[in-house]
Design a protein around this motif. Structure first.
Motif, PDB file in Angstrom:
ATOM      1  N   VAL A  18       0.840  -1.202   0.000  1.00  2.54           N
ATOM      2  CA  VAL A  18       0.000   0.000   0.000  1.00  2.54           C
ATOM      3  C   VAL A  18       0.872   1.248   0.000  1.00  2.54           C
ATOM      4  CG1 VAL A  18      -1.796   1.250   1.237  1.00  2.54           C
ATOM      5  CG2 VAL A  18      -1.847  -1.241   1.186  1.00  2.54           C
ATOM      6  N   LEU A  19       1.953   1.221   0.743  1.00  7.00           N
ATOM      7  CA  LEU A  19       2.862   2.362   0.760  1.00  7.00           C
ATOM      8  C   LEU A  19       3.498   2.601  -0.600  1.00  7.00           C
ATOM      9  CD1 LEU A  19       4.647   1.798   4.187  1.00  7.00           C
ATOM     10  CD2 LEU A  19       2.884   3.489   3.646  1.00  7.00           C
ATOM     11  N   ALA A  20       3.780   1.537  -1.329  1.00  9.44           N
ATOM     12  CA  ALA A  20       4.437   1.656  -2.626  1.00  9.44           C
ATOM     13  C   ALA A  20       3.468   1.963  -3.761  1.00  9.44           C
ATOM     14  CB  ALA A  20       5.202   0.368  -2.943  1.00  9.44           C
ATOM     15  N   ALA A  21       2.247   1.432  -3.690  1.00 11.36           N
ATOM     16  CA  ALA A  21       1.298   1.579  -4.801  1.00 11.36           C
ATOM     17  C   ALA A  21      -0.142   1.568  -4.289  1.00 11.36           C
ATOM     18  CB  ALA A  21       1.518   0.468  -5.827  1.00 11.36           C
TER      19      ALA A  21
ATOM     20  N   ALA B 111      -4.736  -5.178 -13.462  1.00 11.05           N
ATOM     21  CA  ALA B 111      -4.050  -4.794 -14.698  1.00 11.05           C
ATOM     22  C   ALA B 111      -3.818  -3.286 -14.684  1.00 11.05           C
ATOM     23  CB  ALA B 111      -4.872  -5.216 -15.905  1.00 11.05           C
ATOM     24  N   PRO B 112      -2.899  -2.827 -13.844  1.00  8.04           N
ATOM     25  CA  PRO B 112      -2.686  -1.387 -13.697  1.00  8.04           C
ATOM     26  C   PRO B 112      -2.118  -0.740 -14.963  1.00  8.04           C
ATOM     27  CG  PRO B 112      -1.002  -2.596 -12.518  1.00  8.04           C
ATOM     28  CD  PRO B 112      -1.987  -3.601 -13.014  1.00  8.04           C
ATOM     29  N   PRO B 113      -2.359   0.559 -15.130  1.00 12.00           N
ATOM     30  CA  PRO B 113      -1.831   1.265 -16.292  1.00 12.00           C
ATOM     31  C   PRO B 113      -0.304   1.337 -16.271  1.00 12.00           C
ATOM     32  CG  PRO B 113      -2.865   2.802 -14.761  1.00 12.00           C
ATOM     33  CD  PRO B 113      -3.137   1.423 -14.253  1.00 12.00           C
ATOM     34  N   ASP B 114       0.265   1.574 -17.418  1.00  6.61           N
ATOM     35  CA  ASP B 114       1.722   1.619 -17.568  1.00  6.61           C
ATOM     36  C   ASP B 114       2.393   2.559 -16.569  1.00  6.61           C
ATOM     37  OD1 ASP B 114       1.493  -0.178 -19.647  1.00  6.61           O
ATOM     38  OD2 ASP B 114       1.791   1.316 -21.229  1.00  6.61           O
ATOM     39  N   ALA B 115       1.757   3.662 -16.268  1.00  6.11           N
ATOM     40  CA  ALA B 115       2.348   4.652 -15.374  1.00  6.11           C
ATOM     41  C   ALA B 115       2.582   4.107 -13.965  1.00  6.11           C
ATOM     42  CB  ALA B 115       1.456   5.891 -15.314  1.00  6.11           C
ATOM     43  N   LEU B 116       1.885   3.031 -13.607  1.00  6.82           N
ATOM     44  CA  LEU B 116       2.013   2.469 -12.257  1.00  6.82           C
ATOM     45  C   LEU B 116       2.902   1.229 -12.192  1.00  6.82           C
ATOM     46  CD1 LEU B 116      -1.667   2.815 -11.002  1.00  6.82           C
ATOM     47  CD2 LEU B 116       0.277   4.306 -10.515  1.00  6.82           C
ATOM     48  N   HIS B 117       3.397   0.769 -13.328  1.00 14.47           N
ATOM     49  CA  HIS B 117       4.168  -0.479 -13.358  1.00 14.47           C
ATOM     50  C   HIS B 117       5.369  -0.446 -12.418  1.00 14.47           C
ATOM     51  CE1 HIS B 117       2.506  -2.265 -17.347  1.00 14.47           C
ATOM     52  NE2 HIS B 117       1.554  -1.905 -16.507  1.00 14.47           N
ATOM     53  N   SER B 118       6.094   0.643 -12.409  1.00 15.51           N
ATOM     54  CA  SER B 118       7.276   0.736 -11.551  1.00 15.51           C
ATOM     55  C   SER B 118       6.888   0.637 -10.068  1.00 15.51           C
ATOM     56  CB  SER B 118       8.001   2.049 -11.821  1.00 15.51           C
ATOM     57  OG  SER B 118       9.102   2.193 -10.964  1.00 15.51           O
ATOM     58  N   SER B 119       5.804   1.301  -9.696  1.00  6.81           N
ATOM     59  CA  SER B 119       5.340   1.260  -8.308  1.00  6.81           C
ATOM     60  C   SER B 119       4.889  -0.134  -7.909  1.00  6.81           C
ATOM     61  CB  SER B 119       4.176   2.234  -8.108  1.00  6.81           C
ATOM     62  OG  SER B 119       4.584   3.546  -8.345  1.00  6.81           O
ATOM     63  N   VAL B 120       4.219  -0.831  -8.828  1.00  6.50           N
ATOM     64  CA  VAL B 120       3.745  -2.186  -8.549  1.00  6.50           C
ATOM     65  C   VAL B 120       4.926  -3.144  -8.390  1.00  6.50           C
ATOM     66  CG1 VAL B 120       2.447  -4.135  -9.476  1.00  6.50           C
ATOM     67  CG2 VAL B 120       1.510  -1.825  -9.637  1.00  6.50           C
ATOM     68  N   GLU B 121       5.917  -3.011  -9.239  1.00  5.29           N
ATOM     69  CA  GLU B 121       7.103  -3.853  -9.123  1.00  5.29           C
ATOM     70  C   GLU B 121       7.829  -3.581  -7.801  1.00  5.29           C
ATOM     71  OE1 GLU B 121       9.155  -3.022 -12.768  1.00  5.29           O
ATOM     72  OE2 GLU B 121       7.927  -4.455 -13.892  1.00  5.29           O
ATOM     73  N   ASP B 122       7.860  -2.333  -7.389  1.00  9.05           N
ATOM     74  CA  ASP B 122       8.451  -1.967  -6.104  1.00  9.05           C
ATOM     75  C   ASP B 122       7.666  -2.603  -4.957  1.00  9.05           C
ATOM     76  OD1 ASP B 122      10.213  -0.590  -4.319  1.00  9.05           O
ATOM     77  OD2 ASP B 122       8.687   0.960  -4.069  1.00  9.05           O
ATOM     78  N   ALA B 123       6.343  -2.556  -5.056  1.00  7.15           N
ATOM     79  CA  ALA B 123       5.490  -3.153  -4.022  1.00  7.15           C
ATOM     80  C   ALA B 123       5.751  -4.646  -3.901  1.00  7.15           C
ATOM     81  CB  ALA B 123       4.018  -2.900  -4.353  1.00  7.15           C
ATOM     82  N   ALA B 124       5.867  -5.325  -5.027  1.00 12.67           N
ATOM     83  CA  ALA B 124       6.129  -6.766  -5.011  1.00 12.67           C
ATOM     84  C   ALA B 124       7.496  -7.058  -4.376  1.00 12.67           C
ATOM     85  CB  ALA B 124       6.053  -7.330  -6.422  1.00 12.67           C
TER      86      ALA B 124
ATOM     87  N   ILE C  17       2.893 -11.142  -3.592  1.00  8.37           N
ATOM     88  CA  ILE C  17       2.523 -10.433  -4.825  1.00  8.37           C
ATOM     89  C   ILE C  17       3.342 -10.976  -5.973  1.00  8.37           C
ATOM     90  CG2 ILE C  17       2.419  -8.204  -5.997  1.00  8.37           C
ATOM     91  CD1 ILE C  17       2.367  -6.939  -3.136  1.00  8.37           C
ATOM     92  N   GLU C  18       2.628 -11.363  -7.023  1.00 10.99           N
ATOM     93  CA  GLU C  18       3.286 -11.841  -8.242  1.00 10.99           C
ATOM     94  C   GLU C  18       2.952 -10.873  -9.369  1.00 10.99           C
ATOM     95  OE1 GLU C  18       3.564 -15.832 -11.054  1.00 10.99           O
ATOM     96  OE2 GLU C  18       2.186 -15.796  -9.351  1.00 10.99           O
ATOM     97  N   VAL C  19       3.977 -10.478 -10.115  1.00 11.57           N
ATOM     98  CA  VAL C  19       3.791  -9.574 -11.244  1.00 11.57           C
ATOM     99  C   VAL C  19       4.173 -10.315 -12.516  1.00 11.57           C
ATOM    100  CG1 VAL C  19       4.535  -7.411 -12.297  1.00 11.57           C
ATOM    101  CG2 VAL C  19       4.326  -7.564  -9.809  1.00 11.57           C
ATOM    102  N   LEU C  20       3.212 -10.427 -13.412  1.00  9.60           N
ATOM    103  CA  LEU C  20       3.441 -11.083 -14.688  1.00  9.60           C
ATOM    104  C   LEU C  20       3.506 -10.028 -15.775  1.00  9.60           C
ATOM    105  CD1 LEU C  20       0.805 -13.945 -14.329  1.00  9.60           C
ATOM    106  CD2 LEU C  20       3.243 -14.043 -13.791  1.00  9.60           C
ATOM    107  N   GLN C  21       4.568 -10.080 -16.559  1.00  9.35           N
ATOM    108  CA  GLN C  21       4.716  -9.146 -17.675  1.00  9.35           C
ATOM    109  C   GLN C  21       4.021  -9.704 -18.903  1.00  9.35           C
ATOM    110  OE1 GLN C  21       5.923  -6.190 -17.115  1.00  9.35           O
ATOM    111  NE2 GLN C  21       6.658  -6.708 -15.074  1.00  9.35           N
ATOM    112  N   ARG C  22       3.225  -8.894 -19.531  1.00  4.16           N
ATOM    113  CA  ARG C  22       2.538  -9.310 -20.757  1.00  4.16           C
ATOM    114  C   ARG C  22       3.373  -8.868 -21.956  1.00  4.16           C
ATOM    115  NH1 ARG C  22      -3.864  -8.343 -19.662  1.00  4.16           N
ATOM    116  NH2 ARG C  22      -3.987  -9.761 -17.906  1.00  4.16           N
ATOM    117  N   PRO C  23       3.400  -9.692 -22.988  1.00  3.72           N
ATOM    118  CA  PRO C  23       4.188  -9.329 -24.182  1.00  3.72           C
ATOM    119  C   PRO C  23       3.644  -8.103 -24.885  1.00  3.72           C
ATOM    120  CG  PRO C  23       3.035 -11.424 -24.507  1.00  3.72           C
ATOM    121  CD  PRO C  23       2.751 -10.955 -23.119  1.00  3.72           C
TER     122      PRO C  23
END
Length: 66
Positions: free
Chosen positions: A17-20, A39-52, A60-66
């Motif tokens: 929650v603190l990260a994203a 499926a967060p927008p591109d602008a939040l990807h860095s924050s979500v990866e930080d949260a994970a 938390i698992e983050v899957l990258q889509r092609p």
């Protein structure tokens, strides 16, 4: 990006929650993670990866889509 959370692993540390805060919240009663946007927008990807990365329980698992 697709985000998956494992509520059973969550220890309620709140680092996600603190990260994203746009993507994660916590339940009032026990602090377990609540996924607000799988499926967060591109602008939040860095924050979500930080949260994970911050999650002490690796809930938390983050899957990258092609």
């Amino acid at each position: 990006m697709k985000v998956i959370v494992d509520e059973d692993k969550c220890v309620g540390a709140g680092q996600c929650v603190l990260a994203a805060a746009e993507v994660f919240d916590q339940r009032e009663d026990d602090g377990v993670v609540v996924l607000l946007d799988a499926a967060p927008p591109d602008a939040l990807h860095s924050s979500v990866e930080d949260a994970a990365a911050r999650c002490p329980a690796l809930a938390i698992e983050v899957l990258q889509r092609p």
